[in-house]
Write a protein that holds these residues in place. Structure first.
Motif, PDB file in Angstrom:
ATOM      1  N   GLU A  50      43.512  41.823  31.018  1.00 44.70           N
ATOM      2  CA  GLU A  50      45.155  41.842  30.099  1.00 44.70           C
ATOM      3  C   GLU A  50      46.118  42.640  31.006  1.00 44.70           C
ATOM      4  OE1 GLU A  50      43.173  42.096  25.693  1.00 44.70           O
ATOM      5  OE2 GLU A  50      43.307  44.226  26.806  1.00 44.70           O
ATOM      6  N   ASN A  51      45.874  43.635  31.636  1.00 41.48           N
ATOM      7  CA  ASN A  51      46.673  44.114  32.418  1.00 41.48           C
ATOM      8  C   ASN A  51      47.370  43.320  33.439  1.00 41.48           C
ATOM      9  OD1 ASN A  51      46.403  46.514  31.093  1.00 41.48           O
ATOM     10  ND2 ASN A  51      45.008  47.431  32.490  1.00 41.48           N
ATOM     11  N   TYR A  52      46.730  42.606  34.168  1.00 45.18           N
ATOM     12  CA  TYR A  52      47.221  41.559  35.147  1.00 45.18           C
ATOM     13  C   TYR A  52      47.914  40.320  34.425  1.00 45.18           C
ATOM     14  CZ  TYR A  52      47.585  38.528  39.133  1.00 45.18           C
ATOM     15  OH  TYR A  52      48.106  37.691  40.251  1.00 45.18           O
ATOM     16  N   ILE A  53      47.530  39.970  33.303  1.00 48.04           N
ATOM     17  CA  ILE A  53      48.259  39.044  32.627  1.00 48.04           C
ATOM     18  C   ILE A  53      49.759  39.333  32.342  1.00 48.04           C
ATOM     19  CG2 ILE A  53      48.610  37.804  30.460  1.00 48.04           C
ATOM     20  CD1 ILE A  53      45.439  37.508  30.558  1.00 48.04           C
ATOM     21  N   GLY A  54      49.746  40.802  32.132  1.00 47.70           N
ATOM     22  CA  GLY A  54      51.215  41.346  32.054  1.00 47.70           C
ATOM     23  C   GLY A  54      51.953  41.580  33.071  1.00 47.70           C
ATOM     24  N   MET A  55      51.300  41.288  34.112  1.00 47.27           N
ATOM     25  CA  MET A  55      52.283  41.411  35.663  1.00 47.27           C
ATOM     26  C   MET A  55      52.590  39.763  35.979  1.00 47.27           C
ATOM     27  SD  MET A  55      50.122  44.080  37.767  1.00 47.27           S
ATOM     28  CE  MET A  55      51.246  43.535  39.391  1.00 47.27           C
ATOM     29  N   LEU A  56      52.401  38.889  35.067  1.00 49.99           N
ATOM     30  CA  LEU A  56      52.580  37.452  35.850  1.00 49.99           C
ATOM     31  C   LEU A  56      53.978  37.067  35.127  1.00 49.99           C
ATOM     32  CD1 LEU A  56      49.060  36.014  35.619  1.00 49.99           C
ATOM     33  CD2 LEU A  56      50.143  36.589  37.683  1.00 49.99           C
TER      34      LEU A  56
ATOM     35  N   LEU B 272      44.935  32.090  31.510  1.00 53.26           N
ATOM     36  CA  LEU B 272      44.240  33.155  31.506  1.00 53.26           C
ATOM     37  C   LEU B 272      44.162  33.810  30.107  1.00 53.26           C
ATOM     38  CD1 LEU B 272      45.020  35.099  34.844  1.00 53.26           C
ATOM     39  CD2 LEU B 272      42.867  33.801  34.166  1.00 53.26           C
ATOM     40  N   GLN B 273      45.219  33.969  29.442  1.00 51.28           N
ATOM     41  CA  GLN B 273      45.582  34.331  28.039  1.00 51.28           C
ATOM     42  C   GLN B 273      44.870  33.692  27.003  1.00 51.28           C
ATOM     43  OE1 GLN B 273      47.662  37.084  27.308  1.00 51.28           O
ATOM     44  NE2 GLN B 273      46.416  36.991  25.452  1.00 51.28           N
ATOM     45  N   ASN B 274      44.584  32.311  27.305  1.00 49.97           N
ATOM     46  CA  ASN B 274      43.806  31.440  26.381  1.00 49.97           C
ATOM     47  C   ASN B 274      42.425  31.902  26.397  1.00 49.97           C
ATOM     48  OD1 ASN B 274      45.995  29.950  25.520  1.00 49.97           O
ATOM     49  ND2 ASN B 274      45.657  28.270  26.981  1.00 49.97           N
ATOM     50  N   PHE B 275      41.722  32.360  27.558  1.00 47.82           N
ATOM     51  CA  PHE B 275      40.473  32.766  27.533  1.00 47.82           C
ATOM     52  C   PHE B 275      40.241  34.067  26.822  1.00 47.82           C
ATOM     53  CE2 PHE B 275      40.218  30.793  32.084  1.00 47.82           C
ATOM     54  CZ  PHE B 275      39.298  29.857  31.759  1.00 47.82           C
ATOM     55  N   ILE B 276      41.225  34.624  26.539  1.00 48.02           N
ATOM     56  CA  ILE B 276      40.959  36.152  25.825  1.00 48.02           C
ATOM     57  C   ILE B 276      41.607  35.638  24.313  1.00 48.02           C
ATOM     58  CG2 ILE B 276      42.263  38.129  25.450  1.00 48.02           C
ATOM     59  CD1 ILE B 276      42.697  38.585  28.024  1.00 48.02           C
ATOM     60  N   ASP B 277      42.341  34.887  24.048  1.00 52.79           N
ATOM     61  CA  ASP B 277      42.746  34.232  22.609  1.00 52.79           C
ATOM     62  C   ASP B 277      41.567  33.724  21.910  1.00 52.79           C
ATOM     63  OD1 ASP B 277      45.189  35.421  23.153  1.00 52.79           O
ATOM     64  OD2 ASP B 277      46.310  33.517  23.525  1.00 52.79           O
ATOM     65  N   GLU B 278      41.291  32.814  22.718  1.00 49.48           N
ATOM     66  CA  GLU B 278      39.740  31.944  22.275  1.00 49.48           C
ATOM     67  C   GLU B 278      38.374  32.732  22.099  1.00 49.48           C
ATOM     68  OE1 GLU B 278      40.013  28.353  24.260  1.00 49.48           O
ATOM     69  OE2 GLU B 278      42.136  28.069  24.109  1.00 49.48           O
TER      70      GLU B 278
ATOM     71  N   ASN C 125      33.519  31.546  32.984  1.00 51.66           N
ATOM     72  CA  ASN C 125      34.503  30.925  32.912  1.00 51.66           C
ATOM     73  C   ASN C 125      35.612  31.352  33.711  1.00 51.66           C
ATOM     74  OD1 ASN C 125      32.870  29.250  31.106  1.00 51.66           O
ATOM     75  ND2 ASN C 125      33.927  29.921  29.211  1.00 51.66           N
ATOM     76  N   VAL C 126      35.834  32.575  33.524  1.00 55.08           N
ATOM     77  CA  VAL C 126      36.867  33.294  34.359  1.00 55.08           C
ATOM     78  C   VAL C 126      36.830  33.093  35.709  1.00 55.08           C
ATOM     79  CG1 VAL C 126      38.381  35.428  34.631  1.00 55.08           C
ATOM     80  CG2 VAL C 126      37.681  34.802  32.289  1.00 55.08           C
ATOM     81  N   LYS C 127      35.840  33.318  36.121  1.00 55.68           N
ATOM     82  CA  LYS C 127      35.401  33.377  37.606  1.00 55.68           C
ATOM     83  C   LYS C 127      35.808  31.833  38.145  1.00 55.68           C
ATOM     84  CE  LYS C 127      32.264  36.250  40.013  1.00 55.68           C
ATOM     85  NZ  LYS C 127      30.850  36.997  39.861  1.00 55.68           N
ATOM     86  N   ASN C 128      35.138  30.987  37.588  1.00 50.19           N
ATOM     87  CA  ASN C 128      35.504  29.557  37.999  1.00 50.19           C
ATOM     88  C   ASN C 128      36.923  29.116  37.887  1.00 50.19           C
ATOM     89  OD1 ASN C 128      32.565  29.308  38.285  1.00 50.19           O
ATOM     90  ND2 ASN C 128      32.528  28.480  36.399  1.00 50.19           N
ATOM     91  N   TYR C 129      37.630  29.659  36.891  1.00 57.02           N
ATOM     92  CA  TYR C 129      38.934  29.101  37.029  1.00 57.02           C
ATOM     93  C   TYR C 129      39.911  30.033  38.030  1.00 57.02           C
ATOM     94  CZ  TYR C 129      43.837  28.625  35.218  1.00 57.02           C
ATOM     95  OH  TYR C 129      45.132  28.300  35.304  1.00 57.02           O
ATOM     96  N   LEU C 130      39.535  31.283  38.316  1.00 53.84           N
ATOM     97  CA  LEU C 130      40.162  32.099  39.575  1.00 53.84           C
ATOM     98  C   LEU C 130      39.825  31.255  40.860  1.00 53.84           C
ATOM     99  CD1 LEU C 130      39.700  35.603  38.037  1.00 53.84           C
ATOM    100  CD2 LEU C 130      41.973  34.236  38.066  1.00 53.84           C
ATOM    101  N   ALA C 131      38.504  30.840  41.019  1.00 57.80           N
ATOM    102  CA  ALA C 131      38.291  30.219  42.059  1.00 57.80           C
ATOM    103  C   ALA C 131      39.007  29.168  42.380  1.00 57.80           C
ATOM    104  CB  ALA C 131      36.767  29.975  42.143  1.00 57.80           C
ATOM    105  N   GLU C 132      39.382  28.623  41.224  1.00 61.21           N
ATOM    106  CA  GLU C 132      40.153  27.295  41.578  1.00 61.21           C
ATOM    107  C   GLU C 132      41.647  27.388  41.710  1.00 61.21           C
ATOM    108  OE1 GLU C 132      40.492  22.713  39.552  1.00 61.21           O
ATOM    109  OE2 GLU C 132      38.487  23.948  38.897  1.00 61.21           O
ATOM    110  N   HIS C 133      42.362  28.516  40.999  1.00 61.81           N
ATOM    111  CA  HIS C 133      43.535  28.377  40.735  1.00 61.81           C
ATOM    112  C   HIS C 133      44.337  29.764  41.336  1.00 61.81           C
ATOM    113  CE1 HIS C 133      43.676  25.018  38.046  1.00 61.81           C
ATOM    114  NE2 HIS C 133      42.383  25.541  37.515  1.00 61.81           N
ATOM    115  N   PHE C 134      43.538  30.593  41.769  1.00 61.19           N
ATOM    116  CA  PHE C 134      44.029  31.957  42.413  1.00 61.19           C
ATOM    117  C   PHE C 134      43.899  32.187  43.818  1.00 61.19           C
ATOM    118  CE2 PHE C 134      43.813  36.596  41.657  1.00 61.19           C
ATOM    119  CZ  PHE C 134      45.042  36.991  41.851  1.00 61.19           C
ATOM    120  N   ALA C 135      45.031  32.609  44.498  1.00 59.42           N
ATOM    121  CA  ALA C 135      44.813  32.878  46.088  1.00 59.42           C
ATOM    122  C   ALA C 135      45.599  34.262  46.225  1.00 59.42           C
ATOM    123  CB  ALA C 135      45.308  31.652  46.654  1.00 59.42           C
TER     124      ALA C 135
END
Length: 603
Positions: free
Chosen positions: A103-109, A119-125, A132-142
């Motif tokens: 949540e803190n990191y989402i606040g910096m984006l 990322l917010q959707n993972f939390i909201d849903e 799930n988060v790990k796989n998403y970050l592996a694909e979209h985050f550098a």
């Protein structure tokens, strides 16, 4: 893989030391920053410091090593790369396992970011499931890019027992070699104008050429202040098969560090030209590059490589940031000086950071302290000023010049001498003593002031890092030189990284002063003052060339003001300040019209 920059800003190089370890501090958040690789002595000390801190093996590279400058740079960059990769993996795991951290990191984006929304959707849903988060970050985050900066003019030749070393041992050449041979997949930022010999040296390193997939391991970024310069330099490199991946447009005067003034061309019209001629820039370089790669029997990209255009210099609000991205179609925006007040981001000692937080508009000024002979943005009250004045009072003016990075004057020594050194200033003072009978007291004082003005930047720009990290500072006491842009006048406190990033994206406000002028208006004021100052202090005989230059400068200022009047009338941005901004433009228009350019008398 669809990883890309998750942030729309980067942190440019600042001084020798202020961003020396910024990637270690920031890259795991996806924030790109730039390391100066000019001072190999500082770099070696930082390598020792971080090797100890992260319990990594360290073996000193001394000056006895054959290629010590390049080796020090290469090994430090490899160390930074290792640390960043480890911190990035740890950070991704933390985001996947800790909802508060996520949540803190989402606040910096950035607010409009698809990455943020996902990322917010993972939390909201309620799907903040580790995998799930790990796989998403592996694909979209550098991680943010670990870029490096070379000032092309700081390319002094070096000697071994009075014997000149081959050209590849020049300062900038060795720096480039250190980066080229490092493990980094990132960019080198070239600043301070064109150095054809250095640019040609890039051809020696395969990493700067595209591979069979059209990918570049090492990229070139050019810092430029106008379109013409970008086109000339980009085409020069393209003829060698080298691609410029980014043009980093910096305000000529409203920036930190050295200020390379344009001839009255203002930032808005310059950005407009880049926007309208970007395709021209791409096509011209692509055609030249293809011919060069064919001649070298190297892989040829089927289409032009990616080219980014970014802007920096004086940006201070989320609205200005967004305006540059939207109206001028910039790919990113550089935020420099404000990050000097963020301890998590930059290497600054406490005394200097306090000075910056307390400094007002009147304290920031364009100085002549640089031995390069280029105007230099700085602030009153630096500890370097105190020590410099102390030596002057004791008749010991000048620096001991231990590093000689700016020993570029050949006036008295073919091996070069720095104009801030005691050796150089003693010669100048002796010459002045011999002329004293022909000069008035005022003229002697003015010439003395000019001699004493130069500061030892090699030591002064590095000391803050030593002081912050409680490392021993050996040799003559120089204090700290710092080079913020005038925009820092409107930031008046030390802030956290999260708050500064939220400020950039409009989710917080860390500005102190409601009277801060718009970045374009501030730059305009600086250019008007610059022209007035030039005219006021010009002591030589007027030439037709000089008068033509001043008339062009004045004309370009008036064209820029007209451009801004139209721009601010039409844009949906800055609605609260529009009326005031138009009034300021009209006031500066009257100011410029009143500037009287001399007329050459016909004989």
């Amino acid at each position: 893989m669809t990883t890309k920059n998750v942030h729309t800003f980067h942190i440019p190089v600042m001084g020798l030391a202020y961003t020396i370890d910024s990637p270690i501090r920031l890259a795991h958040y996806g924030i790109s920053s730039v390391i100066s690789i000019t001072d190999d002595e500082l770099i070696e000390k930082m390598r020792a410091f971080y090797s100890r801190k992260f319990s990594l093996p360290y073996r000193e590279i001394t000056q006895k090593c054959h290629d010590y400058r390049a080796e020090r740079i290469k090994h430090y960059l490899n160390l930074v790369d290792t640390i960043v990769k480890d911190k990035f993996e740890s950070f991704k795991n933390e985001l996947a396992e800790n909802k508060t951290a996520l949540e803190n990191y989402i606040g910096m984006l950035p607010n409009k970011s698809a990455f943020k929304n996902s990322l917010q959707n993972f939390i909201d849903e309620g799907l903040a499931i580790k995998e799930n988060v790990k796989n998403y970050l592996a694909e979209h985050f550098a991680p943010g890019s670990i870029d490096v900066n070379i000032m092309t003019k700081v390319d002094k030749e070096n000697y071994d027992k009075n014997e000149p070393l081959p050209v590849e041992f020049n300062d900038a050449h060795a720096s480039l070699r250190g980066f080229a041979e490092s493990n980094l997949t990132s960019s080198v930022v070239l600043s301070a104008g064109m150095n054809p010999r250095l640019y040609s040296y890039f051809e020696q390193f395969p990493g700067f050429y595209p591979n069979a997939d059209g990918q570049l391991q090492k990229k070139i970024i050019l810092k430029v202040s106008d379109f013409r310069s970008a086109m000339i330099q980009g085409n020069f490199l393209a003829k060698k098969g080298l691609w410029v991946s980014e043009y980093r447009i910096e305000s000529g005067l409203n920036c930190g560090g050295h200020a390379f003034a344009t001839e009255g061309f203002l930032m808005g019209p310059i950005l407009e030209e880049f926007k309208s001629k970007k395709e021209q820039l791409i096509q011209s370089a692509h055609e030249l590059m293809v011919k060069a790669l064919q001649a070298k029997n190297l892989p040829i990209p089927t289409q032009p490589l990616a080219l980014k255009i970014t802007a920096q210099g004086g940006v201070g609000t989320a609205e200005e940031h967004e305006f540059l991205l939207q109206h001028f179609a910039m790919d990113a925006v550089g935020w420099g000086s404000p990050f000097l007040l963020v301890p998590e981001a930059t290497s600054v000692d406490e005394e200097t950071r306090t000075l910056l937080a307390q400094a007002k508009e009147k304290d920031f000024y364009l100085s002549d302290i640089s031995p390069l002979g280029v105007l230099f943005n700085t602030v009153k009250g630096m500890s370097n000023d105190f020590w410099k004045q102390k030596r002057i009072n004791e008749n010991k003016a000048g620096s001991s010049c231990p590093k000689k990075l700016l020993a570029l004057s050949k006036e008295y020594d073919p091996q070069g001498m720095c104009t801030a050194s005691k050796k150089y200033q003693d010669i100048k003072l002796t010459e002045l003593e011999a002329q004293k009978d022909q000069l008035s007291e005022l003229e002697i004082q003015q010439k003395q002031t000019k001699i004493f003005e130069k500061s030892c930047l090699c030591v002064g720009l590095a000391n803050a890092s030593y002081l912050e990290n409680e490392m021993e500072v050996k040799g003559q006491q120089q204090g700290v030189v710092i080079c913020p842009g005038p925009n820092l006048a409107y930031f008046d406190r030390v802030v956290s990284l999260a708050d500064m990033v939220k400020h950039i994206y409009g989710n917080a406000n860390v500005l102190a002063d409601n009277n801060r002028p718009h970045m374009f208006i501030k730059e305009l004021k600086m250019y008007v003052d610059y022209l007035k100052n030039e005219l006021e202090h010009f002591t030589d005989d007027f030439t037709s060339t000089q008068l033509k230059k001043w008339n062009a400068f004045k004309s370009n200022l008036l064209s820029g003001i007209a451009y801004y009047s139209d721009l601010f009338a039409q844009t949906d941005f800055f609605t609260q300040d529009k009326k005031h901004m138009q009034q300021q433009l009209q006031w500066y228009k009257a100011e410029v019209n009143q500037i009287d350019i001399p007329v050459l008398e016909q004989v």
